[in-house]
Design a protein around this motif. Structure first.
Motif, PDB file in Angstrom:
ATOM      1  N   THR A  10     -11.166  18.825 -14.286  1.00 43.92           N
ATOM      2  CA  THR A  10     -11.694  19.641 -15.618  1.00 43.92           C
ATOM      3  C   THR A  10     -12.448  21.021 -15.448  1.00 43.92           C
ATOM      4  O   THR A  10     -11.940  21.854 -16.170  1.00 43.92           O
ATOM      5  N   PHE A  13     -10.349  23.574 -13.960  1.00 44.51           N
ATOM      6  CA  PHE A  13      -9.250  23.927 -15.091  1.00 44.51           C
ATOM      7  C   PHE A  13      -9.907  25.209 -15.757  1.00 44.51           C
ATOM      8  O   PHE A  13      -9.313  26.359 -15.817  1.00 44.51           O
ATOM      9  N   PHE A  14     -11.080  24.956 -16.390  1.00 47.43           N
ATOM     10  CA  PHE A  14     -11.600  25.800 -17.256  1.00 47.43           C
ATOM     11  C   PHE A  14     -12.099  27.215 -16.321  1.00 47.43           C
ATOM     12  O   PHE A  14     -12.201  28.127 -17.003  1.00 47.43           O
ATOM     13  N   SER A  16     -10.905  28.352 -13.553  1.00 51.50           N
ATOM     14  CA  SER A  16      -9.911  29.316 -13.443  1.00 51.50           C
ATOM     15  C   SER A  16      -9.244  29.731 -14.547  1.00 51.50           C
ATOM     16  O   SER A  16      -8.481  30.851 -14.500  1.00 51.50           O
ATOM     17  N   LEU A  17      -8.865  29.187 -15.874  1.00 53.43           N
ATOM     18  CA  LEU A  17      -8.426  29.514 -16.895  1.00 53.43           C
ATOM     19  C   LEU A  17      -9.175  30.872 -17.276  1.00 53.43           C
ATOM     20  O   LEU A  17      -8.459  31.941 -17.469  1.00 53.43           O
ATOM     21  N   THR A 133      -4.490  24.110 -11.424  1.00 57.44           N
ATOM     22  CA  THR A 133      -4.836  25.705 -10.942  1.00 57.44           C
ATOM     23  C   THR A 133      -3.669  26.653 -11.410  1.00 57.44           C
ATOM     24  O   THR A 133      -3.886  27.400 -12.196  1.00 57.44           O
ATOM     25  N   SER A 136      -3.591  26.464 -15.203  1.00 55.40           N
ATOM     26  CA  SER A 136      -4.807  27.345 -15.746  1.00 55.40           C
ATOM     27  C   SER A 136      -4.320  28.796 -15.391  1.00 55.40           C
ATOM     28  O   SER A 136      -4.807  29.784 -16.393  1.00 55.40           O
ATOM     29  N   GLY A 140      -4.052  30.834 -18.611  1.00 53.49           N
ATOM     30  CA  GLY A 140      -5.158  31.918 -18.456  1.00 53.49           C
ATOM     31  C   GLY A 140      -4.559  33.141 -18.835  1.00 53.49           C
ATOM     32  O   GLY A 140      -5.034  34.167 -19.436  1.00 53.49           O
TER      33      GLY A 140
END
Length: 427
Positions: A10, A13-14, A16-17, A133, A136, A140
């Motif tokens: 988690t 994810f954020f 890399s986003l 990733t 994201s 992203g």
């Protein structure tokens, strides 16, 4: 999977986003300031700069303290880079600082996998982390494209906080301010990552003492008959993929006449295919089968060249999904094999630092060449052709290298494969 694995996923994810959305916002910020096109292309190699320069130190730093703490510090550096963009520092310099945070983050996020999990779960874990990733990256890049779009940016710019004058007046600046919140969310999840029980390795009092240690680690991985193949493959893959993200944006503008917001969706399409390939590889491949995927690298290079003949979005979308899918299926087992050999040879953090040094040096070199070529007038179509030839040609060389090892070092390779098959021999 152990409990802490999903917290790590988690947080990754954020973080890399936000990284990928910031890339699009930084391009738009440069275009708003009417910066020359080579400066937008230079964002890629400058992001990789600290990966290369600090490679001897970040791995040891990640091994010297709890990796969740390292990830938190790294996200704080990324927030500082965003702040610099908003206060008027040149976007190239500020984005380079964000790259510093990413350079510190990477050894921790990958190194913690080998501390937490046995070899039998490393391919699956890499499938998860690469899949998330890539997800994201998709979201992203799409998020960045939408944040700079008029209908979203106008709402962000309309936000008025009582007693606070932000000095934000442009869509790209509003997008960067919003992304700072995403980085803060990732940092909060970093604080929830549990300890793995692995004893930290203290850094030497003189940081320069790490230089010979790093080069020894680098040499050990390149001399290892499985490590050298997986390292060369992932180095080539990420060197090209890191720059292909910008090249697809440039190609979409040249071939399809797309704006930044529209072109960002096609970068997301490539990432979608990579995510699918990564997930399929995590379910179908074992660690000792990793070297079988190398022919996909040659196919990937050929597909990159074929992009030049596409001028219709309905053909481009499935084509880019296929291109990304081949890359995802190629990189996941190779990445897992590289982590496994590195963990056995020198420890997780140092191994990932060596990997990052080689991969990011490839991104930096190829990105610098592309930036200089853009300044000299090279078209996006010519760049795509060159990149495709580089992928296909070097993957062919790597395959021949592995075949040479199989002929001349069969017993050593069999011994290394046996280690890869057994959890009790890990590390």
């Amino acid at each position: 999977m152990k409990r802490g694995f999903y917290t790590i996923m988690t947080a990754q994810f954020f973080s890399s986003l936000a990284d990928n959305a910031l890339f699009v916002a930084a391009i738009e910020l440069l275009r708003n300031r009417h910066a020359p096109e080579w400066q937008s292309a230079a964002l890629v190699p400058l992001f990789a700069l600290f990966y290369v320069v600090l490679a001897p130190f970040v791995g040891a730093f990640a091994d010297a303290r709890p990796k969740g703490q390292v990830m938190f510090i790294s996200n704080a550096i990324k927030v500082a880079g965003c702040l610099l963009m908003l206060v008027g520092v040149h976007p190239l310099l500020a984005y380079t600082l964000v790259g510093l945070g990413a350079a510190g983050y990477s050894p921790a996020k990958y190194g913690i996998l080998t501390e937490l999990l046995p070899p039998s779960q490393l391919v699956k874990a890499n499938g998860w982390i690469e899949g998330l990733t890539i997800a994201s990256i998709i979201l992203g890049v799409l998020l960045g494209g939408q944040l700079v779009a008029p209908w979203v940016s106008s709402r962000l710019l309309a936000i008025d906080l009582p007693g606070l004058h932000t000095g934000i007046h442009h869509p790209a600046e509003a997008a960067i301010g919003a992304l700072m919140v995403v980085y803060a969310l990732a940092a909060w999840f970093n604080t929830r990552i549990p300890l793995t029980g692995v004893t930290p390795r203290a850094m030497p009092r003189n940081p320069l003492a790490l230089l010979p240690d790093f080069w020894r680690c680098n040499s050990r991985l390149w001399r290892d008959h499985l490590g050298q193949i997986s390292l060369s493959t992932t180095t080539l893959f990420w060197g090209v993929s890191g720059n292909l993200r910008y090249i697809v944006l440039a190609w979409a503008g040249a071939a399809l006449g797309y704006s930044t917001t529209q072109a960002s969706s096609l970068v997301g399409v490539v990432a979608l295919g990579t995510a699918v390939g990564a997930v399929v590889a995590s379910m179908r491949m074992r660690l000792d089968q990793a070297t079988r995927v190398m022919p996909l690298g040659i196919a990937m290079g050929v597909l990159v060249i074929l992009m030049n003949f596409i001028d219709n979005v309905w053909v481009a979308a499935p084509f880019l999904v296929l291109l990304g899918g081949l890359g995802g299926f190629l990189v996941v087992p190779m990445n897992a094999l590289l982590q496994h050999r590195g963990h056995n040879l020198m420890g997780a953090g140092r191994s990932i630092a060596v990997q990052n040094f080689n991969e990011q040096a490839c991104i930096l070199i190829l990105g610098a060449l592309y930036s200089f070529s853009t300044a000299a007038g090279l078209s996006a179509f010519a760049a795509i052709t060159i990149f495709g030839l580089v992928v296909a040609g070097f993957m062919w060389v790597i395959m021949k290298w592995h075949q040479h090892n199989l002929r001349h070092h069969p017993h050593e390779l069999e011994r290394l494969m046996e280690i890869a098959r057994r959890d009790d021999l890990h590390g």
